[in-house]
Design an enzyme around this catalytic site. Structure first.
Site, PDB file in Angstrom:
ATOM      1  N   LYS A 118      -2.005 -14.687 -14.992  1.00 26.80           N
ATOM      2  CA  LYS A 118      -3.359 -14.973 -14.200  1.00 26.80           C
ATOM      3  C   LYS A 118      -4.907 -14.477 -15.367  1.00 26.80           C
ATOM      4  O   LYS A 118      -5.368 -13.459 -15.555  1.00 26.80           O
ATOM      5  CB  LYS A 118      -3.197 -14.413 -12.631  1.00 26.80           C
ATOM      6  CG  LYS A 118      -4.485 -14.774 -12.241  1.00 26.80           C
ATOM      7  CD  LYS A 118      -5.100 -14.451 -11.017  1.00 26.80           C
ATOM      8  CE  LYS A 118      -6.299 -13.814 -10.456  1.00 26.80           C
ATOM      9  NZ  LYS A 118      -5.990 -13.581  -9.125  1.00 26.80           N
ATOM     10  N   VAL A 178       7.661   4.734  14.134  1.00 27.68           N
ATOM     11  CA  VAL A 178       6.782   5.350  14.534  1.00 27.68           C
ATOM     12  C   VAL A 178       7.250   5.609  15.743  1.00 27.68           C
ATOM     13  O   VAL A 178       5.938   4.571  16.411  1.00 27.68           O
ATOM     14  CB  VAL A 178       6.019   5.349  14.053  1.00 27.68           C
ATOM     15  CG1 VAL A 178       4.839   7.292  14.185  1.00 27.68           C
ATOM     16  CG2 VAL A 178       5.882   6.672  12.052  1.00 27.68           C
ATOM     17  N   ALA A 190       0.756  -0.949   0.106  1.00 30.01           N
ATOM     18  CA  ALA A 190      -0.088  -0.148   0.267  1.00 30.01           C
ATOM     19  C   ALA A 190       0.552   1.331  -0.407  1.00 30.01           C
ATOM     20  O   ALA A 190       0.652   2.531  -0.692  1.00 30.01           O
ATOM     21  CB  ALA A 190       0.012  -0.375   1.504  1.00 30.01           C
ATOM     22  N   GLU A 234      -0.150 -11.802  -3.641  1.00 26.47           N
ATOM     23  CA  GLU A 234       0.866 -11.851  -4.982  1.00 26.47           C
ATOM     24  C   GLU A 234      -0.634 -12.580  -5.570  1.00 26.47           C
ATOM     25  O   GLU A 234       0.327 -12.585  -6.820  1.00 26.47           O
ATOM     26  CB  GLU A 234       1.338 -13.062  -4.339  1.00 26.47           C
ATOM     27  CG  GLU A 234       2.381 -13.041  -3.572  1.00 26.47           C
ATOM     28  CD  GLU A 234       3.900 -13.264  -2.930  1.00 26.47           C
ATOM     29  OE1 GLU A 234       4.005 -15.062  -3.274  1.00 26.47           O
ATOM     30  OE2 GLU A 234       5.069 -13.680  -2.826  1.00 26.47           O
ATOM     31  N   ILE A 241       9.788  -4.003  11.881  1.00 29.21           N
ATOM     32  CA  ILE A 241       8.467  -4.424  11.947  1.00 29.21           C
ATOM     33  C   ILE A 241       7.995  -5.506  10.457  1.00 29.21           C
ATOM     34  O   ILE A 241       7.514  -6.546  10.577  1.00 29.21           O
ATOM     35  CB  ILE A 241       7.177  -2.932  12.149  1.00 29.21           C
ATOM     36  CG1 ILE A 241       7.958  -2.486  13.585  1.00 29.21           C
ATOM     37  CG2 ILE A 241       5.703  -3.799  12.069  1.00 29.21           C
ATOM     38  CD1 ILE A 241       6.536  -1.188  13.830  1.00 29.21           C
ATOM     39  N   SER A 251       9.102   1.266   9.211  1.00 28.36           N
ATOM     40  CA  SER A 251       9.687  -0.236   9.702  1.00 28.36           C
ATOM     41  C   SER A 251      10.834  -1.249   9.048  1.00 28.36           C
ATOM     42  O   SER A 251       9.691  -1.780   9.318  1.00 28.36           O
ATOM     43  CB  SER A 251       9.931  -0.076  10.720  1.00 28.36           C
ATOM     44  OG  SER A 251       9.972  -1.324  11.586  1.00 28.36           O
TER      45      SER A 251
HETATM   46  C1  LIG Z   1      -3.838 -14.221   3.521  1.00 25.88           C
HETATM   47  C2  LIG Z   1      -3.427 -12.957   2.961  1.00 25.88           C
HETATM   48  C3  LIG Z   1      -3.575 -13.175   1.954  1.00 25.88           C
HETATM   49  C4  LIG Z   1      -3.769 -12.268   0.754  1.00 25.88           C
HETATM   50  N1  LIG Z   1      -3.494 -12.430  -0.344  1.00 25.88           N
HETATM   51  C5  LIG Z   1      -3.770 -11.811  -1.305  1.00 25.88           C
HETATM   52  C6  LIG Z   1      -3.644 -11.315  -2.736  1.00 25.88           C
HETATM   53  O1  LIG Z   1      -3.130 -12.610  -2.820  1.00 25.88           O
HETATM   54  N2  LIG Z   1      -3.953 -10.588  -3.365  1.00 25.88           N
HETATM   55  C7  LIG Z   1      -3.695  -9.458  -2.863  1.00 25.88           C
HETATM   56  O2  LIG Z   1      -4.610  -8.479  -3.652  1.00 25.88           O
HETATM   57  N3  LIG Z   1      -3.846  -8.892  -1.828  1.00 25.88           N
HETATM   58  C8  LIG Z   1      -3.668  -9.915  -0.728  1.00 25.88           C
HETATM   59  N4  LIG Z   1      -4.116  -9.525   0.879  1.00 25.88           N
HETATM   60  C9  LIG Z   1      -3.861  -8.491   1.122  1.00 25.88           C
HETATM   61  C10 LIG Z   1      -2.165  -7.753   0.484  1.00 25.88           C
HETATM   62  O3  LIG Z   1      -1.660  -8.223   1.542  1.00 25.88           O
HETATM   63  C11 LIG Z   1      -2.847  -6.572   1.587  1.00 25.88           C
HETATM   64  O4  LIG Z   1      -3.360  -6.043   0.931  1.00 25.88           O
HETATM   65  C12 LIG Z   1      -0.864  -5.531   1.103  1.00 25.88           C
HETATM   66  O5  LIG Z   1      -0.022  -5.918   1.048  1.00 25.88           O
HETATM   67  C13 LIG Z   1      -0.986  -4.117   1.459  1.00 25.88           C
HETATM   68  O6  LIG Z   1      -1.007  -4.713   2.820  1.00 25.88           O
HETATM   69  P1  LIG Z   1       0.061  -3.189   3.401  1.00 25.88           P
HETATM   70  O7  LIG Z   1       0.257  -2.137   2.671  1.00 25.88           O
HETATM   71  O8  LIG Z   1      -0.943  -2.317   3.871  1.00 25.88           O
HETATM   72  O9  LIG Z   1       0.190  -3.514   5.283  1.00 25.88           O
HETATM   73  P2  LIG Z   1       1.796  -3.752   5.031  1.00 25.88           P
HETATM   74  O10 LIG Z   1       2.333  -4.996   4.265  1.00 25.88           O
HETATM   75  O11 LIG Z   1       1.456  -5.353   6.320  1.00 25.88           O
HETATM   76  O12 LIG Z   1       2.611  -2.973   5.646  1.00 25.88           O
HETATM   77  C14 LIG Z   1       2.753  -2.242   6.730  1.00 25.88           C
HETATM   78  C15 LIG Z   1       4.171  -1.155   6.586  1.00 25.88           C
HETATM   79  O13 LIG Z   1       3.953  -0.488   7.797  1.00 25.88           O
HETATM   80  C16 LIG Z   1       5.087   0.007   8.742  1.00 25.88           C
HETATM   81  N5  LIG Z   1       4.805  -0.228  10.233  1.00 25.88           N
HETATM   82  C17 LIG Z   1       4.257  -0.558  10.795  1.00 25.88           C
HETATM   83  N6  LIG Z   1       4.204   0.122  12.059  1.00 25.88           N
HETATM   84  C18 LIG Z   1       5.078   0.861  11.802  1.00 25.88           C
HETATM   85  C19 LIG Z   1       5.591   1.665  13.279  1.00 25.88           C
HETATM   86  N7  LIG Z   1       4.583   1.856  14.204  1.00 25.88           N
HETATM   87  N8  LIG Z   1       6.818   2.949  12.711  1.00 25.88           N
HETATM   88  C20 LIG Z   1       7.053   2.727  11.497  1.00 25.88           C
HETATM   89  N9  LIG Z   1       6.519   1.711  10.535  1.00 25.88           N
HETATM   90  C21 LIG Z   1       5.404   0.992  10.201  1.00 25.88           C
HETATM   91  C22 LIG Z   1       5.415  -1.696   8.350  1.00 25.88           C
HETATM   92  O14 LIG Z   1       6.706  -1.775   8.400  1.00 25.88           O
HETATM   93  C23 LIG Z   1       5.347  -1.727   7.265  1.00 25.88           C
HETATM   94  O15 LIG Z   1       6.286  -0.970   5.799  1.00 25.88           O
HETATM   95  C24 LIG Z   1      -3.788 -10.708   1.842  1.00 25.88           C
HETATM   96  C25 LIG Z   1      -3.458 -10.329   2.871  1.00 25.88           C
HETATM   97  C26 LIG Z   1      -3.619 -11.456   3.979  1.00 25.88           C
HETATM   98  C27 LIG Z   1      -3.841 -11.456   5.234  1.00 25.88           C
END
Ligand SMILES: Cc1cc2nc3c(=O)[nH]c(=O)nc-3n(C[C@H](O)[C@H](O)[C@H](O)COP(=O)(O)OP(=O)(O)OC[C@H]3O[C@@H](n4cnc5c(N)ncnc54)[C@H](O)[C@@H]3O)c2cc1C
Length: 510
Positions: free
Chosen positions: A79, A188, A17, A50, A43, A40
């Site tokens: 796909k 953070v 994201a 994927e 974290i 981080s």
């Molecule tokens: C089991 C599972 C399977 C999935 N499969 C799919 C799929 O096939 N297709 C699909 O479209 N989506 C899928 N998803 C969803 C997808 O993984 C997420 O939408 C995508 O990876 C985005 O994640 P994110 O960036 O929101 O969060 P994250 O990847 O968790 O990133 C969070 C970020 O915030 C940072 N952070 C957190 N707290 C702090 C802090 N205090 N200070 C500094 N940095 C911090 C972390 O270091 C990290 O960089 C799946 C999810 C799950 C749970």
């Protein structure tokens, strides 16, 4: 109304994201804004996500990303759809293929012709009329051809990607940093709010550095560091409709050519995904902890891999639902911090993309006004709820009665919006897409038919087609699609020719 012009954007989080947002903002907002991203390494990221939907091509187009380079650098594959095994009942299999289904006859959607044909005793399988559905299990793939007639199915092939999520974030990071995004590594520790209006003023790092901004994009994952922990936006829990709340994820060695589709196999208390990449195969079991123990789930997952597991299954916990406010004050949540729906139809990355697009469309250049915030929240809620209904359909429209989990799903009460859609389809095969909801009629139709919802009647216009004419039409469409599939190369050969990934261990291009 907060009349402060938006000049400084702070993105908290460097998962899919965070880096998607950083890349898109850098591309579209350019030098008008400074963009900082905080992440981080300690974290880390969620490390899954994927499989995608075809909309990602639009995002890549916006970024002017070269497709072959993108697939190469992310160990990607293509796909054509999702194969659902054992969902309607054990032994069933159908594919939700992307793209068109057959060929509409004037005002009559193609599936209505199929329903009529089935009533007359011919027509075969609905999947025989989709180039994607026919090509996928045969391991064939190609991108749209430019040297065929424009109305050929080969001229318009809808496809998405599978990729390594870590490599995807790195790919976007290179893109964003090259366009001026400044990255800060660290945690953070605190969020500082403005005393007058409760807007976020700055995030304070463990190092003591305060990073101030006008607009904050919360991409911090499930923890919702800003949107929830600081601003208490609230969360709507949908576990009663989508009871899975845990997943175990594990990669395994690939044992054959990568399939051009994602596979979803229903299990006693959830379902298992299989996502083929160039260098490995991703797997996971999404399950309900009320119906199966973690140990049992791990045993089921490990017993159903193609090849040797590459490590121990990684546990993930989640609560299905969405934030009550996606945009609250000067914080917009994207990705897991905005809500979560299981990856059954690979919708999460799409929702990130859609959130970015909405935010850019409603960008508060002159300051944050309620009208922008309300419209963003309204559209996001609509989008989440429509996808939610589509996912519930997979669970609810089942004849499975072999486990308590499936009995619960089959007999549970469902949202009235979904109840109405199912009733309308069962009556006469009709479905009406609601405004700009993500999934089009062809997707709903394939899943409803695939899950065993058989329309009792059909569209009056389909009824009027003389049977002989209908039979000839159906045979023609089927033949054209079968011929096209014959002309497609093997998926693996296509990848080898255009976008084979660098050999593992070789340095990535800078
Ligand atoms: C089991 C599972 C399977 C999935 N499969 C799919 C799929 O096939 N297709 C699909 O479209 N989506 C899928 N998803 C969803 C997808 O993984 C997420 O939408 C995508 O990876 C985005 O994640 P994110 O960036 O929101 O969060 P994250 O990847 O968790 O990133 C969070 C970020 O915030 C940072 N952070 C957190 N707290 C702090 C802090 N205090 N200070 C500094 N940095 C911090 C972390 O270091 C990290 O960089 C799946 C999810 C799950 C749970």
């Amino acid at each position: 109304m907060n009349e402060q012009a938006i000049r400084n954007i702070v993105i908290v989080g460097g998962g899919t994201a965070g880096w998607m947002a950083a890349a898109a903002f850098a591309r579209v907002l350019g030098p008008a804004c400074t963009i900082r991203l905080v992440e981080s390494e300690e974290i880390g990221t969620v490390g899954v996500g994927e499989a995608t939907v075809p909309h990602l091509k639009l995002f890549n187009n916006l970024l002017e990303i070269d497709e072959t380079e993108f697939v190469r650098q992310t160990q990607g594959t293509f796909k054509l759809g999702i194969q659902f095994n054992d969902w309607g009942q054990v032994g069933d299999s159908y594919i939700h293929g992307f793209g068109e289904l057959g060929h509409d006859l004037g005002l009559v959607p193609f599936h209505q012709c199929w329903v009529r044909a089935r009533q007359l005793g011919f027509g075969g399988d609905l999947g025989d009329y989709s180039i994607n559905t026919l090509a996928a299990p045969r391991g064939r793939f190609m991108a749209s051809a430019s040297d065929v007639p424009r109305n050929s199915p080969l001229a318009n092939i809808a496809y998405a990607y599978h990729f390594d999520s870590g490599l995807y974030a790195r790919f976007l990071r290179r893109y964003a940093e090259a366009r001026g995004v400044r990255r800060t590594e660290g945690k953070v520790a605190q969020t500082r709010l403005r005393p007058d209006n409760g807007f976020v003023e700055a995030v304070v790092m463990e190092s003591g550095e305060a990073i101030a901004g006008d607009l904050f994009v919360d991409c911090s994952g499930f923890r919702g560091l800003l949107i929830e922990q600081a601003l208490h936006a609230g969360y709507e829990d949908w576990t009663h409709w989508l009871p899975c709340d845990r997943a175990l994820a594990v990669g395994c060695e690939k044992v054959g050519p990568p399939t051009p589709y994602t596979r979803s196999t229903a299990r006693p208390a959830g379902w298992q995904w299989r996502i083929p990449l160039q260098h490995r195969t991703g797997n996971g079991y999404v399950y309900s902890s009320a119906h199966v123990s973690d140990d049992e789930a791990a045993a089921t997952l490990l017993a159903n891999l193609d090849g040797k597991a590459l490590g121990d299954p990684r546990p993930l916990r989640f609560t299905t639902g969405m934030r009550r406010k996606f945009w609250n004050r000067n914080v917009v949540a994207l990705g897991l911090s905005s809500g979560f729906m299981e990856p059954l139809e690979s919708t999460s990355i799409y929702l990130i993309q859609s959130g970015i697009a909405k935010l850019l469309n409603l960008f508060p250049r002159q300051g944050i006004s309620p009208v922008l915030v309300d419209r963003y929240n309204e559209q996001s809620r609509f989008e989440f709820e429509r996808i939610r209904d589509f996912l519930i359909l997979h669970y609810h429209a089942t004849r499975r009665d072999d486990t308590p989990f499936w009995n619960q799903c089959r007999t549970m009460d469902i949202p009235s919006s979904l109840k109405d859609n199912i009733a309308l389809f069962r009556d006469s095969g009709r479905f009406f897409r609601n405004a700009e909801e993500m999934f089009a009629q062809v997707s709903w139709v394939q899943v409803m038919i695939g899950q065993g919802i058989v329309p009792q009647g059909c569209h009056p216009l389909a009824d009027q087609i003389p049977p002989q004419e209908l039979r000839a039409f159906m045979q023609h469409v089927q033949r054209v699609i079968a011929d096209c599939v014959q002309a497609m190369p093997a998926h693996e050969a296509f990848i080898a020719r255009y976008c084979a990934a660098p050999v593992p261990g070789a340095p990535m291009p800078a």
